[in-house]
Design an enzyme around this catalytic site. Structure first.
Site, short mmCIF file in Angstrom:
data_model
loop_
_atom_site.label_atom_id
_atom_site.label_comp_id
_atom_site.label_asym_id
_atom_site.label_seq_id
_atom_site.Cartn_x
_atom_site.Cartn_y
_atom_site.Cartn_z
N VAL A 103 0.83 -1.21 0.00
CA VAL A 103 0.00 0.00 0.00
C VAL A 103 0.86 1.26 0.00
CG1 VAL A 103 -1.91 -1.15 1.17
CG2 VAL A 103 -0.18 0.01 2.55
N ASP A 104 2.15 1.11 -0.32
CA ASP A 104 3.12 2.19 -0.09
C ASP A 104 3.34 3.14 -1.26
OD1 ASP A 104 4.80 0.68 -1.83
OD2 ASP A 104 5.60 -0.42 -0.10
N HIS A 119 -4.65 -4.11 -2.16
CA HIS A 119 -4.96 -3.73 -0.78
C HIS A 119 -5.10 -2.23 -0.60
CE1 HIS A 119 -3.03 -7.78 0.63
NE2 HIS A 119 -4.22 -7.93 0.09
N GLY A 191 9.00 -10.99 -3.70
CA GLY A 191 8.93 -10.59 -2.30
C GLY A 191 7.61 -10.89 -1.63
#
Length: 255
Positions: A103-104, A119, A191
């Site tokens: 969510v970054d 998300h 990741g």
């Protein structure tokens, strides 16, 4: 480069459609702070306690402050070499999609154009009543701020644009992600532990439809044993070398 890695380079260079699924490991090298600073204000809370509708309605100021605290940490971070390599890969192949569980907003900051956010995005916020976009001011993170942030239009409470525990993923995002997975010639897991569903179904969906599946993860994930190749290294190390090799294969004269 190993023969298996060479096969992945060949597959990417020949691919019409490349799809990437990224998880928390893709952003780890950007130095984003964890949810709880050992000496910070939020030490006493867990994500499960705050990342849900019930907690928000019970104490909106507390939840807004926690998310603003996280926003500040993310705003101070920068895309890492893995993010930038994926942006370059998008420019090399005919069709590309980056599906992210993060969510970054770092994929977008790196310049990737087609990002499917499963998300949500912690940088965005909106009113729970009218849906109007909003920004959480830094002051909301103050420990002694008693009033929650409310909408300028209707007075409704402002929440972050993320998927909380107990909420469904955005239907349009998961439908788009599934469609891209089915069309993928190469599907890269980057990741992600590949244990959180429904996102964990995506690499299997791609594999079922004939995609070349690769796992980029320093650890063994749930998809590592099913992938044709497992690049056991952090994204910031594995992806730049991989994309450089793909670029050289596509355009040898420019290498």
């Amino acid at each position: 480069m190993t023969s298996v890695s060479a096969k992945l380079v060949d597959a990417l260079a020949a691919a019409e459609t490349v799809v990437v699924l990224t998880g928390a490991g893709a952003s780890a090298e950007s130095g984003i702070a964890t949810f709880r600073d050992p000496d910070g204000l939020w030490e006493q809370f867990s994500p499960e306690e705050l990342a849900n509708v019930e907690a928000f309605l019970d104490n909106p100021t507390l939840v807004q402050g926690w998310y603003r605290y996280r926003q500040v940490a993310i705003e101070e971070a920068a895309p890492n070499a893995g993010h930038r390599a994926l942006t370059r890969l998008e420019q090399l192949v005919p069709r590309f999609a980056c599906i992210t569980q993060n969510v970054d907003n770092l994929h977008q900051e790196a310049g990737t154009e087609r990002v499917i956010e499963l998300h949500g995005n912690i940088i965005r916020s909106y009113c729970i009543d009218c849906g109007e976009p909003h920004t959480l001011d830094a002051s909301v993170a103050a420990d002694d701020d008693p009033e929650p942030v409310r909408c300028d239009e209707c007075g409704g409470l402002i929440r972050p644009d993320v998927v909380w525990f107990g909420e469904r993923l955005p239907p349009d995002a998961i439908a788009s992600a599934n469609a891209w997975a089915r069309d993928a010639d190469v599907f890269l897991c980057v990741g992600t532990s590949a244990v959180v569903f429904p996102a964990a179904d995506l690499p299997l969906e791609a594999l079922d439809h004939g995609a070349y599946l690769a796992d980029v993860n320093p650890d063994t994930s749930a998809v590592s044993g099913k992938a044709q190749v497992h690049l056991q290294a952090p994204a910031g190390e594995a992806l730049p070398a991989l994309v450089e090799a793909v670029a050289a294969r596509i355009n040898p004269e420019a290498a």
